[in-house]
Design an enzyme around this catalytic site. Structure first.
Site, short mmCIF file in Angstrom:
data_model
loop_
_atom_site.label_atom_id
_atom_site.label_comp_id
_atom_site.label_asym_id
_atom_site.label_seq_id
_atom_site.Cartn_x
_atom_site.Cartn_y
_atom_site.Cartn_z
N SER A 1 -6.75 6.46 -7.98
CA SER A 1 -7.13 5.58 -6.89
C SER A 1 -7.56 4.21 -7.41
O SER A 1 -6.77 3.50 -8.03
CB SER A 1 -8.23 6.25 -6.05
N HIS B 1 -5.21 12.52 -0.47
CA HIS B 1 -5.59 11.57 -1.51
C HIS B 1 -6.28 12.27 -2.68
O HIS B 1 -5.95 12.03 -3.84
CB HIS B 1 -6.51 10.50 -0.92
N ASP C 1 -1.11 11.40 1.81
CA ASP C 1 -2.27 10.60 1.43
C ASP C 1 -2.60 9.64 2.57
O ASP C 1 -1.85 8.70 2.85
CB ASP C 1 -1.96 9.83 0.14
#
Length: 289
Positions: free
Chosen positions: A110, A269, A240
């Protein structure tokens, strides 16, 4: 400067470094010290603890695994300024240089994917052997004329506003909803995952995590990705809801044509927890190549 705070024999267990601008960065150093190195960079608003499943697996399979708390997050110090991708990348460079790490498999999840991408953009791949982008934010999260697949800026403005109103509630809402996909029909929520996300987030500084929302959402990594000249793996869930795959993983693949793109079917995610067995296997396989 490196500060060793706890040791077992000659093996450093818990350590800190001081960056070029005086910020204290906490890191973990797991596995055999004379083995191939893997560095894992975490997401917002988390800490190195979010990589525990992968770090444990890789270290148990013979790799030296280093995970650090980004400035302003976890157990690192909380500077008022410098909460941006350039400083994150320079902090990572200081960690690598002070520990004299080489031939590294450098992976980021991320926001951490942005950090390692900017590191390569600013510092090159002289010490890097491989790269990994896991549910990563590059090339650009925010919607612009040149990036029509991005999310409207108002989304990120809203996250910042919610952080000011009730940061604790924001983190619980994210974790109990889209981050792990617990808002999907039939999903069974893990209170443990939710609590861990909340705890890690609340350890971070308020100003640091607030500023980081801009850093991860509005930094354009396009030119940084073009400098990737090492074997690269991109792993992204196709469900996601935080960093949609079309604007992120698939868009990054276009900018790094030699990269391997692995789509994690049905994954949200937070695949470091929800799909850890699959992710662990994929990272270990790539690390061994």
């Amino acid at each position: 400067m490196t500060i060793h705070t706890a040791t077992e024999g000659t093996k450093t267990m818990i350590s800190r470094i001081i960056t070029r601008d005086g910020v204290e960065i906490y890191y973990k150093d797991w596995g055999p010290t004379d083995s191939k190195v893997v560095i894992l960079s975490h997401g917002w608003p988390l800490s190195a603890d979010s990589w525990e499943a992968q770090a444990f697996h890789l270290a148990n399979n013979g790799f030296r695994v280093i995970t650090h708390d980004r400035r302003g997050h976890g157990r690192s110090s909380q500077p008022w300024d410098g909460n941006d991708m350039d400083h994150y990348a320079d902090d990572l460079s200081d960690l690598i240089e002070q520990l004299d790490l080489k031939d590294i498999f450098l992976a980021g999840f991320s926001t951490g994917g942005g950090e390692i991408t900017r590191y390569i953009g600013r510092h090159g791949t002289g010490r890097i052997a491989k790269a990994g982008l896991i549910s990563a934010v590059p090339p650009l999260m925010v919607k612009t004329d040149a990036n029509p697949l991005g999310l409207p800026k108002e989304v990120f403005d809203g996250i910042q506003a919610a952080s000011v109103v009730d940061r604790s509630k924001l983190y619980r809402d994210i974790a109990s909803g889209p981050f792990f996909g617990f808002n999907r029909p039939g999903a069974v929520a893990s209170q443990g995952m939710i609590d861990s996300f909340w705890l890690q987030g609340m350890m971070g500084g308020h100003k640091n995590t607030y500023d980081s929302i801009v850093a991860f959402s509005q930094t354009d990594f396009t030119e940084d990705l073009k400098k990737f000249d090492v074997p690269t793996i991109i792993i992204h869930g196709d469900d996601d809801q935080i960093v949609p795959i079309d604007a992120a993983g698939r868009a990054s693949k276009k900018l790094v044509p030699h990269a391997i793109l692995k789509v994690c079917a049905g994954a949200p995610h937070g695949i470091t927890d929800t799909h850890k067995e699959q992710l662990n296997a994929d990272l270990l396989e790539f690390a061994r190549l």
